[in-house]
Each structure stands twice: as C-alpha cells, then as structure tokens.
Write a protein that holds these residues in place. Structure first.
Motif, PDB file in Angstrom:
ATOM      1  N   HIS A  47      44.485 112.984  78.183  1.00 55.10           N
ATOM      2  CA  HIS A  47      44.092 112.268  76.961  1.00 55.10           C
ATOM      3  C   HIS A  47      45.104 111.181  76.645  1.00 55.10           C
ATOM      4  O   HIS A  47      44.742 110.051  76.294  1.00 55.10           O
ATOM      5  CB  HIS A  47      43.981 113.255  75.794  1.00 55.10           C
ATOM      6  CG  HIS A  47      43.588 112.609  74.521  1.00 55.10           C
ATOM      7  ND1 HIS A  47      44.513 112.042  73.673  1.00 55.10           N
ATOM      8  CD2 HIS A  47      42.374 112.409  73.956  1.00 55.10           C
ATOM      9  CE1 HIS A  47      43.879 111.531  72.624  1.00 55.10           C
ATOM     10  NE2 HIS A  47      42.590 111.735  72.778  1.00 55.10           N
ATOM     11  N   THR A  86      44.849 108.161  79.091  1.00 58.38           N
ATOM     12  CA  THR A  86      43.607 107.424  78.833  1.00 58.38           C
ATOM     13  C   THR A  86      43.748 106.603  77.555  1.00 58.38           C
ATOM     14  O   THR A  86      43.352 105.430  77.507  1.00 58.38           O
ATOM     15  CB  THR A  86      42.404 108.385  78.733  1.00 58.38           C
ATOM     16  OG1 THR A  86      42.290 109.097  79.964  1.00 58.38           O
ATOM     17  CG2 THR A  86      41.119 107.629  78.456  1.00 58.38           C
ATOM     18  N   TRP A  93      42.675  99.125  80.966  1.00 58.17           N
ATOM     19  CA  TRP A  93      41.275  99.471  81.231  1.00 58.17           C
ATOM     20  C   TRP A  93      40.461  98.207  81.544  1.00 58.17           C
ATOM     21  O   TRP A  93      39.718  98.154  82.507  1.00 58.17           O
ATOM     22  CB  TRP A  93      40.677 100.200  80.023  1.00 58.17           C
ATOM     23  CG  TRP A  93      39.250 100.577  80.244  1.00 58.17           C
ATOM     24  CD1 TRP A  93      38.143  99.798  80.039  1.00 58.17           C
ATOM     25  CD2 TRP A  93      38.765 101.811  80.765  1.00 58.17           C
ATOM     26  NE1 TRP A  93      37.005 100.477  80.383  1.00 58.17           N
ATOM     27  CE2 TRP A  93      37.360 101.723  80.835  1.00 58.17           C
ATOM     28  CE3 TRP A  93      39.381 102.993  81.168  1.00 58.17           C
ATOM     29  CZ2 TRP A  93      36.564 102.763  81.290  1.00 58.17           C
ATOM     30  CZ3 TRP A  93      38.593 104.029  81.618  1.00 58.17           C
ATOM     31  CH2 TRP A  93      37.198 103.899  81.677  1.00 58.17           C
ATOM     32  N   PHE A  96      36.328  99.374  77.134  1.00 61.68           N
ATOM     33  CA  PHE A  96      36.040 100.799  77.168  1.00 61.68           C
ATOM     34  C   PHE A  96      34.912 101.055  76.174  1.00 61.68           C
ATOM     35  O   PHE A  96      34.996 100.660  75.015  1.00 61.68           O
ATOM     36  CB  PHE A  96      37.290 101.597  76.773  1.00 61.68           C
ATOM     37  CG  PHE A  96      37.062 103.070  76.694  1.00 61.68           C
ATOM     38  CD1 PHE A  96      36.946 103.821  77.846  1.00 61.68           C
ATOM     39  CD2 PHE A  96      36.967 103.704  75.474  1.00 61.68           C
ATOM     40  CE1 PHE A  96      36.742 105.192  77.780  1.00 61.68           C
ATOM     41  CE2 PHE A  96      36.764 105.064  75.388  1.00 61.68           C
ATOM     42  CZ  PHE A  96      36.650 105.812  76.553  1.00 61.68           C
ATOM     43  N   THR A  97      33.830 101.683  76.625  1.00 65.86           N
ATOM     44  CA  THR A  97      32.662 101.882  75.761  1.00 65.86           C
ATOM     45  C   THR A  97      32.507 103.317  75.279  1.00 65.86           C
ATOM     46  O   THR A  97      31.569 103.618  74.547  1.00 65.86           O
ATOM     47  CB  THR A  97      31.376 101.470  76.498  1.00 65.86           C
ATOM     48  OG1 THR A  97      31.268 102.232  77.709  1.00 65.86           O
ATOM     49  CG2 THR A  97      31.381  99.987  76.822  1.00 65.86           C
ATOM     50  N   GLY A  98      33.427 104.189  75.687  1.00 68.87           N
ATOM     51  CA  GLY A  98      33.334 105.587  75.269  1.00 68.87           C
ATOM     52  C   GLY A  98      33.834 105.798  73.848  1.00 68.87           C
ATOM     53  O   GLY A  98      34.302 104.868  73.182  1.00 68.87           O
ATOM     54  N   HIS A  99      33.752 107.009  73.388  1.00 70.34           N
ATOM     55  CA  HIS A  99      34.255 107.365  72.068  1.00 70.34           C
ATOM     56  C   HIS A  99      35.766 107.572  72.129  1.00 70.34           C
ATOM     57  O   HIS A  99      36.282 108.071  73.109  1.00 70.34           O
ATOM     58  CB  HIS A  99      33.592 108.658  71.574  1.00 70.34           C
ATOM     59  CG  HIS A  99      32.117 108.534  71.394  1.00 70.34           C
ATOM     60  ND1 HIS A  99      31.552 107.823  70.363  1.00 70.34           N
ATOM     61  CD2 HIS A  99      31.088 109.015  72.129  1.00 70.34           C
ATOM     62  CE1 HIS A  99      30.240 107.881  70.462  1.00 70.34           C
ATOM     63  NE2 HIS A  99      29.926 108.604  71.537  1.00 70.34           N
ATOM     64  N   ARG A 100      36.441 107.207  71.060  1.00 64.67           N
ATOM     65  CA  ARG A 100      37.889 107.420  70.966  1.00 64.67           C
ATOM     66  C   ARG A 100      38.107 108.643  70.080  1.00 64.67           C
ATOM     67  O   ARG A 100      38.123 108.536  68.861  1.00 64.67           O
ATOM     68  CB  ARG A 100      38.570 106.183  70.399  1.00 64.67           C
ATOM     69  CG  ARG A 100      38.416 105.014  71.348  1.00 64.67           C
ATOM     70  CD  ARG A 100      38.888 103.718  70.744  1.00 64.67           C
ATOM     71  NE  ARG A 100      38.490 102.624  71.610  1.00 64.67           N
ATOM     72  CZ  ARG A 100      39.336 101.728  72.088  1.00 64.67           C
ATOM     73  NH1 ARG A 100      40.599 101.782  71.786  1.00 64.67           N
ATOM     74  NH2 ARG A 100      38.890 100.776  72.871  1.00 64.67           N
TER      75      ARG A 100
END
Length: 121
Positions: free
Chosen positions: A77, A80, A98, A106-110
């Motif tokens: 974690h 990242t 990234w 980065f398109t993911g959830h933080r």
C-alpha cells in the motif's frame, strides 16, 4: 527481477552483491554493478528511499491497527501510494511515477491502508 522492469529496457543493475541478484541480472543479460558490502553510506539514494518506505509502512501498520504479519500488505500500500502521489516533496510539477510508467493517471480508488471495503455485487 524481470517483473519489476515491465516493458522498460534495463541496461544495468546495481545491487548489494547478493548471489541471487547477480544470477538474476546475468539471466536477463543485464550488466551488474556491485555496491560496497556493509557500507550503506555508499548507496545514499536507495538507502534514503528504503528508510522512507519502512517508516511509512510502520505508520500504515500503526494507524490500521495491524499486527506485524501484515507488513507485506502495508508495504505494498505504501509504495503504491508513493507512486500515484502528485505531491511528493522536492518533485513539484513532475508527473507521478505511475503516469511516467503507464502514460495515464491512476484511475483506481485511493483507499487508506486498513480501511474496511465493502463490495457490492
């Protein structure tokens, strides 16, 4: 070692002279440069980064209330988070690692380390 390089070309590697890393470099056809064993001051850049990751990983464990056996997940974690961050000290107005690697945001959830995540199916 190959999985960390991805599609990027690797021309040489600089390690602590461990036999495993030397063999991996040779197997991949990379030039291997040896560091001075037992002298972390000769590798100041990487030692500083390792210290940062270890400290932030400890914070992840502490804030999440996780026991030490969760270290690998907390560390994953941590790195990242570092790689997707835009506001790294000393690197103003630079693309995050990234973006430099994937050529997109980065398109993911933080999600904070240790947060309870409920998935709806």
């Amino acid at each position: 070692m190959r999985e960390f390089a991805g599609d990027d070309p690797v021309y040489n590697s600089h390690t602590d002279s461990s036999t495993e890393l030397i063999a991996a470099a040779k197997a991949n056809g990379w030039v291997h440069e040896k560091a001075t064993p037992s002298e972390p001051q000769t590798n100041a850049l990487i030692e500083t980064k390792v210290k940062k990751v270890k400290g932030q990983t400890r914070c992840n464990l502490l804030h999440a209330g996780f026991p030490p056996k969760w270290w690998p997940r907390a560390e994953e974690h941590c790195v990242t988070s570092i790689n997707i961050a835009h506001d790294r000290p000393g690197e103003k107005d630079k693309a995050s690692p990234w973006i430099r690697r994937h050529k997109q945001e980065f398109t993911g959830h933080r999600i904070p380390c240790g947060a309870l995540v409920l998935l709806q199916t």
